[in-house]
Design a protein around this motif. Structure first.
Motif, PDB file in Angstrom:
ATOM      1  N   GLU A 161      11.965   2.055  10.685  1.00 13.48           N
ATOM      2  CA  GLU A 161      11.965   0.783  11.410  1.00 13.48           C
ATOM      3  C   GLU A 161      10.565   0.525  11.949  1.00 13.48           C
ATOM      4  O   GLU A 161      10.061   1.274  12.774  1.00 13.48           O
ATOM      5  CB  GLU A 161      12.958   0.812  12.566  1.00 13.48           C
ATOM      6  CG  GLU A 161      13.014  -0.491  13.337  1.00 13.48           C
ATOM      7  CD  GLU A 161      13.975  -0.442  14.497  1.00 13.48           C
ATOM      8  OE1 GLU A 161      13.511  -0.571  15.647  1.00 13.48           O
ATOM      9  OE2 GLU A 161      15.189  -0.263  14.263  1.00 13.48           O
ATOM     10  N   LEU A 162       9.934  -0.529  11.451  1.00 17.39           N
ATOM     11  CA  LEU A 162       8.618  -0.927  11.911  1.00 17.39           C
ATOM     12  C   LEU A 162       8.795  -2.011  12.967  1.00 17.39           C
ATOM     13  O   LEU A 162       9.539  -2.968  12.750  1.00 17.39           O
ATOM     14  CB  LEU A 162       7.788  -1.459  10.744  1.00 17.39           C
ATOM     15  CG  LEU A 162       7.620  -0.496   9.565  1.00 17.39           C
ATOM     16  CD1 LEU A 162       6.977  -1.195   8.389  1.00 17.39           C
ATOM     17  CD2 LEU A 162       6.817   0.727   9.987  1.00 17.39           C
TER      18      LEU A 162
ATOM     19  N   ILE B  74      -2.062  12.434   5.209  1.00 23.99           N
ATOM     20  CA  ILE B  74      -3.001  11.323   5.125  1.00 23.99           C
ATOM     21  C   ILE B  74      -2.845  10.484   6.385  1.00 23.99           C
ATOM     22  O   ILE B  74      -1.793  10.492   7.019  1.00 23.99           O
ATOM     23  CB  ILE B  74      -2.773  10.444   3.873  1.00 23.99           C
ATOM     24  CG1 ILE B  74      -1.372   9.827   3.883  1.00 23.99           C
ATOM     25  CG2 ILE B  74      -3.025  11.208   2.595  1.00 23.99           C
ATOM     26  CD1 ILE B  74      -1.175   8.725   2.879  1.00 23.99           C
ATOM     27  N   ARG B  75      -3.910   9.791   6.752  1.00 20.39           N
ATOM     28  CA  ARG B  75      -3.838   8.766   7.799  1.00 20.39           C
ATOM     29  C   ARG B  75      -3.661   7.456   7.066  1.00 20.39           C
ATOM     30  O   ARG B  75      -4.529   7.023   6.321  1.00 20.39           O
ATOM     31  CB  ARG B  75      -5.113   8.693   8.616  1.00 20.39           C
ATOM     32  CG  ARG B  75      -5.245   9.825   9.556  1.00 20.39           C
ATOM     33  CD  ARG B  75      -4.997   9.368  10.982  1.00 20.39           C
ATOM     34  NE  ARG B  75      -5.205  10.528  11.824  1.00 20.39           N
ATOM     35  CZ  ARG B  75      -4.416  10.866  12.803  1.00 20.39           C
ATOM     36  NH1 ARG B  75      -3.389  10.127  13.102  1.00 20.39           N
ATOM     37  NH2 ARG B  75      -4.643  11.934  13.502  1.00 20.39           N
ATOM     38  N   GLY B  76      -2.510   6.847   7.265  1.00 21.41           N
ATOM     39  CA  GLY B  76      -2.205   5.599   6.594  1.00 21.41           C
ATOM     40  C   GLY B  76      -2.606   4.404   7.422  1.00 21.41           C
ATOM     41  O   GLY B  76      -3.467   4.490   8.302  1.00 21.41           O
ATOM     42  N   ILE B  77      -1.969   3.309   7.159  1.00 20.61           N
ATOM     43  CA  ILE B  77      -2.220   2.060   7.864  1.00 20.61           C
ATOM     44  C   ILE B  77      -2.120   2.302   9.368  1.00 20.61           C
ATOM     45  O   ILE B  77      -1.247   3.039   9.821  1.00 20.61           O
ATOM     46  CB  ILE B  77      -1.211   0.976   7.376  1.00 20.61           C
ATOM     47  CG1 ILE B  77      -1.613  -0.409   7.855  1.00 20.61           C
ATOM     48  CG2 ILE B  77       0.197   1.268   7.806  1.00 20.61           C
ATOM     49  CD1 ILE B  77      -2.618  -1.050   6.979  1.00 20.61           C
ATOM     50  N   GLU B  78      -3.048   1.747  10.120  1.00 20.45           N
ATOM     51  CA  GLU B  78      -3.071   1.845  11.582  1.00 20.45           C
ATOM     52  C   GLU B  78      -3.121   3.284  12.096  1.00 20.45           C
ATOM     53  O   GLU B  78      -2.683   3.573  13.200  1.00 20.45           O
ATOM     54  CB  GLU B  78      -1.884   1.098  12.191  1.00 20.45           C
ATOM     55  CG  GLU B  78      -1.908  -0.391  11.892  1.00 20.45           C
ATOM     56  CD  GLU B  78      -0.963  -1.195  12.741  1.00 20.45           C
ATOM     57  OE1 GLU B  78      -0.671  -0.790  13.878  1.00 20.45           O
ATOM     58  OE2 GLU B  78      -0.521  -2.240  12.263  1.00 20.45           O
TER      59      GLU B  78
ATOM     60  N   ALA C 190       1.771  -3.156   7.566  1.00 20.69           N
ATOM     61  CA  ALA C 190       2.602  -1.951   7.535  1.00 20.69           C
ATOM     62  C   ALA C 190       3.671  -2.059   6.444  1.00 20.69           C
ATOM     63  O   ALA C 190       3.920  -1.097   5.715  1.00 20.69           O
ATOM     64  CB  ALA C 190       3.247  -1.710   8.901  1.00 20.69           C
ATOM     65  N   ILE C 191       4.283  -3.233   6.300  1.00 23.81           N
ATOM     66  CA  ILE C 191       5.274  -3.426   5.243  1.00 23.81           C
ATOM     67  C   ILE C 191       4.629  -3.196   3.882  1.00 23.81           C
ATOM     68  O   ILE C 191       5.159  -2.464   3.042  1.00 23.81           O
ATOM     69  CB  ILE C 191       5.913  -4.830   5.322  1.00 23.81           C
ATOM     70  CG1 ILE C 191       6.819  -4.939   6.549  1.00 23.81           C
ATOM     71  CG2 ILE C 191       6.694  -5.151   4.049  1.00 23.81           C
ATOM     72  CD1 ILE C 191       7.268  -6.358   6.871  1.00 23.81           C
ATOM     73  N   SER C 192       3.471  -3.794   3.647  1.00 28.11           N
ATOM     74  CA  SER C 192       2.768  -3.633   2.364  1.00 28.11           C
ATOM     75  C   SER C 192       2.434  -2.180   2.084  1.00 28.11           C
ATOM     76  O   SER C 192       2.587  -1.698   0.958  1.00 28.11           O
ATOM     77  CB  SER C 192       1.481  -4.461   2.346  1.00 28.11           C
ATOM     78  OG  SER C 192       1.779  -5.824   2.391  1.00 28.11           O
ATOM     79  N   PHE C 193       1.967  -1.468   3.106  1.00 28.27           N
ATOM     80  CA  PHE C 193       1.593  -0.067   2.938  1.00 28.27           C
ATOM     81  C   PHE C 193       2.805   0.782   2.553  1.00 28.27           C
ATOM     82  O   PHE C 193       2.759   1.563   1.601  1.00 28.27           O
ATOM     83  CB  PHE C 193       0.955   0.470   4.219  1.00 28.27           C
ATOM     84  CG  PHE C 193       0.495   1.888   4.098  1.00 28.27           C
ATOM     85  CD1 PHE C 193      -0.696   2.194   3.463  1.00 28.27           C
ATOM     86  CD2 PHE C 193       1.253   2.922   4.604  1.00 28.27           C
ATOM     87  CE1 PHE C 193      -1.131   3.506   3.336  1.00 28.27           C
ATOM     88  CE2 PHE C 193       0.840   4.236   4.480  1.00 28.27           C
ATOM     89  CZ  PHE C 193      -0.354   4.523   3.849  1.00 28.27           C
ATOM     90  N   PHE C 194       3.908   0.612   3.265  1.00 24.29           N
ATOM     91  CA  PHE C 194       5.087   1.421   2.977  1.00 24.29           C
ATOM     92  C   PHE C 194       5.766   0.992   1.677  1.00 24.29           C
ATOM     93  O   PHE C 194       6.409   1.807   1.021  1.00 24.29           O
ATOM     94  CB  PHE C 194       6.044   1.454   4.168  1.00 24.29           C
ATOM     95  CG  PHE C 194       5.532   2.334   5.277  1.00 24.29           C
ATOM     96  CD1 PHE C 194       5.558   3.712   5.149  1.00 24.29           C
ATOM     97  CD2 PHE C 194       4.983   1.786   6.423  1.00 24.29           C
ATOM     98  CE1 PHE C 194       5.067   4.541   6.143  1.00 24.29           C
ATOM     99  CE2 PHE C 194       4.488   2.601   7.431  1.00 24.29           C
ATOM    100  CZ  PHE C 194       4.522   3.977   7.294  1.00 24.29           C
ATOM    101  N   GLU C 195       5.603  -0.257   1.273  1.00 21.24           N
ATOM    102  CA  GLU C 195       6.064  -0.666  -0.059  1.00 21.24           C
ATOM    103  C   GLU C 195       5.255   0.044  -1.137  1.00 21.24           C
ATOM    104  O   GLU C 195       5.806   0.437  -2.172  1.00 21.24           O
ATOM    105  CB  GLU C 195       5.961  -2.189  -0.224  1.00 21.24           C
ATOM    106  CG  GLU C 195       7.056  -2.948   0.486  1.00 21.24           C
ATOM    107  CD  GLU C 195       6.940  -4.455   0.382  1.00 21.24           C
ATOM    108  OE1 GLU C 195       7.986  -5.123   0.474  1.00 21.24           O
ATOM    109  OE2 GLU C 195       5.814  -4.976   0.228  1.00 21.24           O
TER     110      GLU C 195
ATOM    111  N   ILE D 134       8.511   3.175  14.257  1.00 23.14           N
ATOM    112  CA  ILE D 134       7.072   3.209  14.497  1.00 23.14           C
ATOM    113  C   ILE D 134       6.638   1.831  14.978  1.00 23.14           C
ATOM    114  O   ILE D 134       6.966   0.824  14.351  1.00 23.14           O
ATOM    115  CB  ILE D 134       6.279   3.585  13.225  1.00 23.14           C
ATOM    116  CG1 ILE D 134       6.702   4.957  12.707  1.00 23.14           C
ATOM    117  CG2 ILE D 134       4.776   3.565  13.505  1.00 23.14           C
ATOM    118  CD1 ILE D 134       6.033   5.354  11.403  1.00 23.14           C
ATOM    119  N   VAL D 135       5.901   1.793  16.080  1.00 24.22           N
ATOM    120  CA  VAL D 135       5.351   0.544  16.598  1.00 24.22           C
ATOM    121  C   VAL D 135       4.005   0.317  15.922  1.00 24.22           C
ATOM    122  O   VAL D 135       3.161   1.216  15.866  1.00 24.22           O
ATOM    123  CB  VAL D 135       5.188   0.606  18.132  1.00 24.22           C
ATOM    124  CG1 VAL D 135       4.522  -0.663  18.660  1.00 24.22           C
ATOM    125  CG2 VAL D 135       6.540   0.823  18.796  1.00 24.22           C
ATOM    126  N   VAL D 136       3.827  -0.899  15.387  1.00 22.69           N
ATOM    127  CA  VAL D 136       2.604  -1.236  14.655  1.00 22.69           C
ATOM    128  C   VAL D 136       1.986  -2.505  15.231  1.00 22.69           C
ATOM    129  O   VAL D 136       2.642  -3.284  15.915  1.00 22.69           O
ATOM    130  CB  VAL D 136       2.871  -1.419  13.141  1.00 22.69           C
ATOM    131  CG1 VAL D 136       3.369  -0.117  12.525  1.00 22.69           C
ATOM    132  CG2 VAL D 136       3.841  -2.552  12.878  1.00 22.69           C
TER     133      VAL D 136
END
Length: 150
Positions: free
Chosen positions: A70-71, A133-137, A22-27, A14-16
């Motif tokens: 992979e972000l 859900i719509r997450g980060i970005e 994005a790291i914080s959100f997926f953590e 995913i391109v962010v």
């Protein structure tokens, strides 16, 4: 002659815009940062078709160690398209689904990080509770709680 067989799915990319967010959100979902670095140069551009590129990447891994996300944050060339708020029925749209223990608790935690429920939490037969859900970005995330586990 034996036919080549698929070994596994290695990762979903995913391109962010913000790698840190994005790291914080997926953590918060439960993935762990496995590694981080920069990929650049002519060789990388030959893989993606973008000529020369410079990309920051972070590899996130699920608790079971079997799935990776992979972000990527492109520094060059600049991003040319933005699909983050496209409707879920857009062609080529990406959705990542996670199995969770408690869907209500996960939604509550992710809402504190800006996530929004897309529709509602629904029950699929006697098997699952499901939601998007719509997450980060604006990334679309599916959550599934198996009902037999409670």
């Amino acid at each position: 002659m034996a036919k080549n067989k698929l070994l596994r799915m290695d990762n979903v990319g995913i391109v962010v815009e913000s790698l840190e967010n994005a790291i914080s959100f997926f953590e918060e979902i439960g993935l762990k940062l496995e590694g981080r670095g920069t990929i650049e140069g002519e060789w990388a551009g030959r893989v993606t078709g973008l000529d020369s590129q410079c990309v920051e990447v972070a590899m996130m891994v699920t608790p079971d160690g079997h799935s990776r996300l992979e972000l990527s944050r492109f520094l060059a060339p600049p991003v040319i398209s933005d699909h983050r708020n496209a409707p879920v029925n857009s062609l080529g749209y990406l959705r990542v689904m996670f199995a969770v223990e408690d869907i209500d608790e996960m939604i509550s935690r992710l809402e504190k990080h800006g996530a929004k429920l897309v529709g509602e939490v629904v029950r699929y037969e006697n098997s699952y509770r499901l939601c998007y859900i719509r997450g980060i970005e604006g990334i679309l995330i599916g959550l599934a709680e198996e009902l037999g586990n409670k």
